[in-house]
Design an enzyme around this catalytic site. Structure first.
Site, PDB file in Angstrom:
ATOM      1  N   HIS A 138      41.422  42.518  34.538  1.00 24.45           N
ATOM      2  CA  HIS A 138      42.632  41.995  33.865  1.00 24.45           C
ATOM      3  C   HIS A 138      42.848  42.797  32.581  1.00 24.45           C
ATOM      4  CE1 HIS A 138      43.024  38.262  36.327  1.00 24.45           C
ATOM      5  NE2 HIS A 138      41.736  38.511  36.537  1.00 24.45           N
ATOM      6  N   GLU A 147      38.988  29.500  42.483  1.00 20.62           N
ATOM      7  CA  GLU A 147      38.048  29.790  41.387  1.00 20.62           C
ATOM      8  C   GLU A 147      37.647  28.454  40.770  1.00 20.62           C
ATOM      9  OE1 GLU A 147      39.318  32.704  38.570  1.00 20.62           O
ATOM     10  OE2 GLU A 147      37.381  32.775  37.570  1.00 20.62           O
ATOM     11  N   GLN A 187      49.240  33.283  37.130  1.00 24.83           N
ATOM     12  CA  GLN A 187      48.084  32.469  36.736  1.00 24.83           C
ATOM     13  C   GLN A 187      48.458  31.013  36.452  1.00 24.83           C
ATOM     14  OE1 GLN A 187      44.517  33.718  34.083  1.00 24.83           O
ATOM     15  NE2 GLN A 187      46.063  32.910  32.705  1.00 24.83           N
ATOM     16  N   ASP A 203      36.419  42.000  36.424  1.00 21.95           N
ATOM     17  CA  ASP A 203      37.289  40.865  36.096  1.00 21.95           C
ATOM     18  C   ASP A 203      37.700  40.872  34.633  1.00 21.95           C
ATOM     19  OD1 ASP A 203      38.774  38.606  36.857  1.00 21.95           O
ATOM     20  OD2 ASP A 203      37.172  37.232  36.268  1.00 21.95           O
ATOM     21  N   HIS A 259      39.096  44.719  40.630  1.00 21.00           N
ATOM     22  CA  HIS A 259      39.594  43.449  40.085  1.00 21.00           C
ATOM     23  C   HIS A 259      39.306  43.369  38.591  1.00 21.00           C
ATOM     24  CE1 HIS A 259      40.353  38.932  40.703  1.00 21.00           C
ATOM     25  NE2 HIS A 259      40.134  39.086  39.407  1.00 21.00           N
ATOM     26  N   HIS A 266      43.783  35.323  43.467  1.00 20.28           N
ATOM     27  CA  HIS A 266      42.652  34.564  42.941  1.00 20.28           C
ATOM     28  C   HIS A 266      42.566  33.290  43.771  1.00 20.28           C
ATOM     29  CE1 HIS A 266      43.051  37.301  39.632  1.00 20.28           C
ATOM     30  NE2 HIS A 266      42.103  36.705  38.938  1.00 20.28           N
TER      31      HIS A 266
HETATM   32 ZN   LIG Z   1      40.348  37.515  37.939  1.00 23.20          ZN
END
Ligand SMILES: [Zn+2]
Length: 422
Positions: free
Chosen positions: A61, A216, A155, A312, A59, A213
């Protein structure tokens, strides 16, 4: 028979004692006893150091990595502000600069011994398909060095961000592998459910795995993790769904948390903890006692759920540090989840290796005769030492080739009684 590489006296992960490992034509040809009368082009003596088949980064980005060099400061330190201050930058993204930033982090990943990596990529009307195109280009550059899966990550939401669903289907056609999600970032619980339903619809169209995701947030009323488990079973996607972050699970009352963990087990959902980012972002609006936001790792493992952990963020608006090193992430997780006993430390080493491989459905992740010769020898004797020192990767062998090595040399110019020479 001429060997390409012979690694002598290596302590293989999960195996008692040391072995000699012989590699020819990209595969392991012998483990334990070197083939007789054989010579090797390269011989490496591990001298009892430990080795894993590789690390798995499940995981990250990469499209946002290293963006902090030109991003505004995240004053509140929250997830919400991290997302919003990216919008302006995302509007001006180019495919080339995304590919270049991702490549810098991927080179580091290779040196750190990561052999399989899953990256999310923003897909929304702000950046369009440019982030996905940039990561597809970076993946091509690293084709022989690291296996990369790309996740289409909405997102900005799907229901509340019109045009996103079509863009997700478009990038899935152009080479993105996995369908992502961010269901908590919708206007209502109904829209969050709709978000997850759309993700499953896209996954069915492309016969793709799902990696979302989920929750969060510190909000104990967040409920999308339970919905994800329910829809995983309903769609028959058991084993093909992964949930990252799941911070709200750390705020649930015990009885509801146990109920959700049971459903995750039934649905065979893989879980990813992201200790670095979530220790940094969560609980920002709390007074003391302050929640720390890392999901319930021990409880999930005890229930038989597959749990891995990932970096992440690397130098972005969410998190200012990170060097894409699974040993660093594991070290942080041991603290965040209070995993200090020998068996717990071994479980954390599993999280950054075999558990990650299971989540990404990487086949044949093992050191065995006939398997592809991937091997990472650490400058450490065991997992505890590896975490404690974030041990240098002495040798990184990928598909039978030595692709990276650490040649750190330390010199001590002082003597202390009772301390052996360096
Ligand atoms: Zn993430």
């Amino acid at each position: 028979m001429t060997l390409d590489i012979l690694v002598k006296n290596v302590a293989l992960w999960g195996v008692e004692g040391t072995r000699d490992v012989a590699i020819a034509q990209g595969r392991f040809v012998s483990i334990d006893h070197s083939p007789t009368l054989s010579s090797s082009a390269v011989t490496l003596d591990a001298d009892g150091r430990m080795a894993v088949p590789g690390f798995v980064e499940p995981h990250i980005h990469l499209d946002k990595a290293l963006i902090s060099e030109r991003a505004p400061v995240n004053i509140s330190g929250t997830l919400t502000e991290a997302i919003e201050i990216l919008w302006n930058i995302k509007r001006n993204y180019t495919v080339d600069e995304i590919a270049d930033r991702a490549s810098r982090v991927l080179a580091q990943a290779v040196e750190n011994g990561i052999s399989g990596l899953r990256t999310h990529v923003d897909v929304d009307p702000i950046g369009g398909t440019r982030p996905a195109d940039g990561l597809i280009r970076a993946r091509e550059r690293f084709r022989d060095l690291i296996d990369i899966q790309i996740v289409a990550f909405p997102q900005e939401g799907i229901v509340k961000s019109p045009g996103t669903e079509a863009l997700m289907r478009q990038v899935m056609k152009s080479g993105v592998d996995v369908v992502g999600g961010m269901p908590f970032n919708e206007a209502s619980p109904q829209d969050s459910r709709r978000h997850i339903e759309i993700v499953f619809d896209i996954a069915r169209q492309f016969d793709a795995d799902i990696d979302m995701h989920v929750d969060e947030t510190d909000d104990p009323m967040a409920r999308t993790l339970e919905v994800l488990a329910e829809l995983t079973i309903k769609n028959g996607w058991q084993g093909r769904v992964t949930a990252g972050h799941t911070c709200a699970l750390a705020s649930y009352p015990r009885n509801y948390a146990d109920q959700v963990i049971g459903r995750l087990h039934d649905a065979n959902v893989n879980m990813i903890a992201n200790p670095a980012t979530n220790l940094m972002l969560q609980g920002r609006l709390d007074d003391y006692p302050k929640r720390r936001g890392v999901t319930q790792v021990k409880e999930l493992l005890a229930a038989g759920v597959n749990v891995a952990c990932g970096q992440d963020c690397v130098h972005d608006t969410f998190y200012p540090f990170g060097q894409n090193d699974p040993l660093e992430v594991a070290f942080l997780l041991c603290h965040a989840s209070q995993m200090s006993q020998p068996a717990e430390i071994l479980a954390v080493m599993d999280m950054v290796t075999v558990n990650g491989a299971k989540a990404l459905r990487i086949p044949d992740f093992r050191v065995a005769v006939g398997a592809v010769a991937d091997l990472v020898v650490l400058d450490a004797r065991d997992a505890r030492e590896a975490f404690a020192t974030r041990a240098p990767r002495r040798w990184v062998i990928r598909k039978g080739k030595l692709i990276a090595e650490a040649t750190l040399e330390r010199r001590r110019h002082f003597d202390i009684p009772g301390v052996s020479a360096a």
